[in-house]
Design an enzyme around this catalytic site. Structure first.
Site, PDB file in Angstrom:
ATOM      1  N   SER A 146       7.833 -78.587  -8.881  1.00  0.00           N
ATOM      2  CA  SER A 146       7.669 -77.373  -9.677  1.00  0.00           C
ATOM      3  C   SER A 146       8.177 -77.603 -11.102  1.00  0.00           C
ATOM      4  O   SER A 146       7.640 -78.441 -11.820  1.00  0.00           O
ATOM      5  CB  SER A 146       8.372 -76.214  -8.980  1.00  0.00           C
ATOM      6  N   ASP A 222       0.155 -71.898  -2.062  1.00  0.00           N
ATOM      7  CA  ASP A 222       1.254 -71.727  -3.002  1.00  0.00           C
ATOM      8  C   ASP A 222       1.037 -70.446  -3.805  1.00  0.00           C
ATOM      9  O   ASP A 222       0.014 -70.290  -4.473  1.00  0.00           O
ATOM     10  CB  ASP A 222       1.296 -72.943  -3.932  1.00  0.00           C
ATOM     11  N   HIS A 255       4.983 -73.277  -1.487  1.00  0.00           N
ATOM     12  CA  HIS A 255       5.798 -73.851  -2.554  1.00  0.00           C
ATOM     13  C   HIS A 255       7.176 -74.295  -2.061  1.00  0.00           C
ATOM     14  O   HIS A 255       8.005 -74.711  -2.862  1.00  0.00           O
ATOM     15  CB  HIS A 255       5.972 -72.787  -3.657  1.00  0.00           C
TER      16      HIS A 255
END
Length: 275
Positions: A146, A222, A255
């Site tokens: 991320s 996600d 995620h």
């Protein structure tokens, strides 16, 4: 450097350490995993950069990297994501301030005094690691998740002679084109659009930065995929630049660290093949 803890794991040692950082002006904590090895042998090192709200502990506790790292003979270094502590600027939102350093050197107040994560990761921490651990600095790789994926991509693109390989899980590929990035870059370094491009993987590639190839794993479930991550922008930039991108869209994954741990060994093997 002070040792906070060490534990045996998969024929290696997982350590947590701290030191006084000149760049951030704070105590910084980081984790290092070192596989068992013969005396005098130096091992390749893989840097892992974490995402928003994380510390060194997230990947250390949830990443499931030690078995693969031990088998492949890789040292894993996991820094924190920002300076922390009393007197360090912060924000009530999770995407700014402590835990959200975005791997930039801030120039705007109140962030400029402590938020120098680019220089910390690129210069200060490597100098400490090479003094204290048996690392072969000629064999380095970097990856992250991320915000940390953004950090890994941009650091590798700015330092192509240092890193043999770069990969990412669910990276923010173009901060200048997503709400997280616009907020962070504007807050930390102001409205200098040229400076923003130094912290955007797609912009760096458009401006001539090159690496041999990139591996990205991205979950299709996600929640941040469409608004914040936008992997197609990286695919387009790599295609135009002739960079080989292996973009794996993983059906049903989100995620979380469940996703990261699922593909962690694949990433480490990919890096090991290039080190």
């Amino acid at each position: 450097m002070e040792t906070i803890s060490t534990n045996r794991s998969f024929a290696g040692t997982q350590g947590v350490y701290s030191h006084a950082s000149a760049e951030t002006g704070t105590e910084m904590t980081f984790a290092v995993y070192v596989p068992d090895h013969e005396q005098g042998v130096k091992l390749p090192v893989v840097w892992y950069l974490s995402g928003l709200t994380c510390t060194h502990a997230n990947v250390m506790e949830k990443g499931e990297y030690r078995k693969a790292a031990s088998e492949l003979g890789l040292i894993i270094v996991a820094p924190d994501t920002s300076p922390r502590g009393e007197g360090v600027a912060d924000d009530e939102a999770y995407d700014m301030g402590q835990g959200a350093g975005f791997y930039v050197d801030a120039t705007e107040e109140p962030w400029a005094k402590h938020f120098r994560m680019r220089s910390y990761i690129e210069q200060e921490l490597p100098a400490l690691i090479v003094r204290e651990f048996p690392v072969d600095m000629e064999r380095q790789a970097i990856f992250g998740h991320s915000m940390g994926g953004h950090g890994a991509l941009t650091i590798a693109l700015r330092n192509p002679d240092r890193f043999k390989s770069v990969s990412a899980f669910s990276p923010i590929v173009s901060p200048i084109h997503c709400p997280w990035g616009v907020k962070a870059l504007g807050g930390y370094i102001g409205n200098d659009q040229a400076a923003w491009r130094e912290y955007d993987a797609c912009a760096l590639i458009e401006d001539g930065a090159r690496v041999a190839d990139i591996l990205v794993d991205q979950g299709t479930s996600d929640n941040f995929l469409e608004e914040q991550l936008k992997p197609q922008l990286l695919a387009d930039a790599c295609d135009k630049a002739g960079i080989k991108l292996s973009l794996n869209m993983r059906e049903g994954y989100d995620h979380s660290y469940y996703f990261i741990s699922t593909y962690m060994a694949d990433h480490l093997l990919w890096h090991a093949d290039r080190l």
